[in-house]
Design a protein around this motif. Structure first.
Motif, short mmCIF file in Angstrom:
data_model
loop_
_atom_site.label_atom_id
_atom_site.label_comp_id
_atom_site.label_asym_id
_atom_site.label_seq_id
_atom_site.Cartn_x
_atom_site.Cartn_y
_atom_site.Cartn_z
N UNK A 94 0.83 -1.21 0.00
CA UNK A 94 0.00 0.00 0.00
C UNK A 94 0.86 1.26 0.00
N UNK A 95 1.96 1.23 0.73
CA UNK A 95 2.85 2.40 0.79
C UNK A 95 3.53 2.68 -0.55
N UNK A 96 3.52 1.70 -1.45
CA UNK A 96 4.17 1.88 -2.75
C UNK A 96 3.21 2.40 -3.82
N UNK A 97 1.94 2.56 -3.48
CA UNK A 97 0.96 3.02 -4.46
C UNK A 97 1.25 4.45 -4.89
N UNK A 98 0.99 4.78 -6.16
CA UNK A 98 1.19 6.16 -6.64
C UNK A 98 0.29 7.13 -5.89
N UNK A 99 0.82 8.30 -5.61
CA UNK A 99 0.06 9.30 -4.86
C UNK A 99 -1.19 9.73 -5.62
N UNK A 100 -1.06 9.89 -6.93
CA UNK A 100 -2.23 10.34 -7.70
C UNK A 100 -3.36 9.32 -7.67
N UNK A 101 -3.00 8.03 -7.53
CA UNK A 101 -4.01 6.98 -7.44
C UNK A 101 -4.75 7.07 -6.11
N UNK A 102 -4.02 7.31 -5.03
CA UNK A 102 -4.65 7.46 -3.72
C UNK A 102 -5.59 8.68 -3.72
N UNK A 103 -5.14 9.73 -4.35
CA UNK A 103 -5.95 10.95 -4.46
C UNK A 103 -7.23 10.68 -5.26
N UNK A 105 -8.78 7.76 -5.72
CA UNK A 105 -9.69 6.82 -5.06
C UNK A 105 -10.36 7.42 -3.84
N UNK A 106 -9.59 8.10 -2.99
CA UNK A 106 -10.11 8.56 -1.70
C UNK A 106 -10.44 10.06 -1.66
N UNK A 107 -9.93 10.82 -2.62
CA UNK A 107 -10.24 12.24 -2.66
C UNK A 107 -9.60 13.06 -1.55
N UNK A 108 -8.64 12.50 -0.84
CA UNK A 108 -8.00 13.20 0.27
C UNK A 108 -6.90 14.14 -0.25
N UNK A 109 -6.65 15.20 0.52
CA UNK A 109 -5.60 16.15 0.16
C UNK A 109 -4.21 15.60 0.48
N UNK A 110 -4.14 14.78 1.53
CA UNK A 110 -2.84 14.30 2.01
C UNK A 110 -2.95 12.89 2.54
N UNK A 111 -1.80 12.25 2.69
CA UNK A 111 -1.75 10.89 3.24
C UNK A 111 -0.69 10.84 4.33
N UNK A 112 -0.99 10.09 5.37
CA UNK A 112 -0.06 9.94 6.49
C UNK A 112 0.59 8.57 6.41
N UNK A 140 1.58 15.54 0.72
CA UNK A 140 0.53 16.15 -0.10
C UNK A 140 0.28 15.25 -1.31
N UNK A 141 -0.95 14.74 -1.44
CA UNK A 141 -1.27 13.84 -2.54
C UNK A 141 -1.41 14.58 -3.87
N UNK A 142 -1.49 15.89 -3.83
CA UNK A 142 -1.65 16.67 -5.06
C UNK A 142 -0.30 17.01 -5.69
N UNK A 143 0.73 17.18 -4.83
CA UNK A 143 2.03 17.62 -5.34
C UNK A 143 3.18 16.67 -5.00
N UNK A 144 2.96 15.77 -4.03
CA UNK A 144 4.03 14.87 -3.58
C UNK A 144 4.96 15.50 -2.57
#
Length: 215
Positions: A94-103, A105-112, A140-144
């Motif tokens: 899960x930690x290896x998933x692309x940030x844009x994919x997490x964004x 799927x979940x619509x969140x601004x950031x991931x912890x 930040x899931x929008x910019x990394x």
């Protein structure tokens, strides 16, 4: 020898001595303030300790301090079920998933992203110690961009009284710690100190907090 034993017996260990390693109070919050994240996706923590329950224990108690700090936190049950439906059950994957994919799927601004480095109790002759330590980074899931990172370690030790009493108490505490999983309680203290806003080196308050933009 008698004098040594007498001296040792006179020592008193604080019952439930709590210590912590604080985060850097001089962190640069420029990116955090510019990003203004309103929502956080907490990913299942990586576990580098020897206790298998560490990931679940820390994850279960990570959302509350973030919510209390003024953020919308993606519900753990929703996050977990979504990953399972897509065949992802291991934190490492899960930690290896692309940030844009997490964004997406979940619509969140950031991931912890959290890593549990220590978890559990240890018996050390005169005391039984429970230690929980974790590192965390908010991305930040929008910019990394890394918006914040911190680490915390909490250790609780028990003992006290005569030398014999200390030995007996340490053994008893080790058994109780194992049976009741006091590590879970210590994990709650650790996550609160690590992820709660308003602390030196901690995250900033979110937009749902009355203290928003006061730091």
């Amino acid at each position: 020898m008698q004098r040594i034993l007498s001296y040792i017996g006179s020592l008193t260990l604080l019952v439930w001595l709590t210590g912590c390693v604080t985060t850097d109070a001089n962190l640069d919050y420029t990116a955090f303030r510019e990003s203004k994240p309103a929502s956080i996706l907490v990913l299942p923590p990586l576990n580098s300790s020897i206790e298998v329950e560490a990931t679940t224990a820390v994850l279960a108690q990570s959302t509350l301090p973030l919510a209390e700090s003024g953020y919308y936190v993606v519900p753990v049950a929703l996050m977990d079920e979504t990953f399972r439906q897509n065949g992802l059950t291991e934190p490492e994957d899960i930690h290896q998933l692309p940030l844009n994919k997490l964004r997406e799927i979940f619509g969140a601004d950031s991931a912890l992203y959290i890593t549990v480095t220590e978890y559990g109790s240890q018996y050390a002759v005169l005391a039984s110690t429970i230690t929980v330590a974790a590192d965390a980074s908010l991305i930040d899931l929008r910019t990394g961009t890394t918006l914040w990172s911190g680490q915390k370690k909490v250790a609780q030790s028990s003992g006290g009284g005569s030398l014999l009493g200390m030995l007996v108490q340490a053994v008893v505490d080790q058994v109780v710690n194992t049976l009741s999983d006091r590590s879970y309680q210590v994990a709650g203290v650790t996550t609160q100190m690590l992820l709660g806003a308003g602390q030196p080196g901690g995250i900033l308050y979110g937009p749902r907090s009355p203290h928003y933009e006061t730091q």
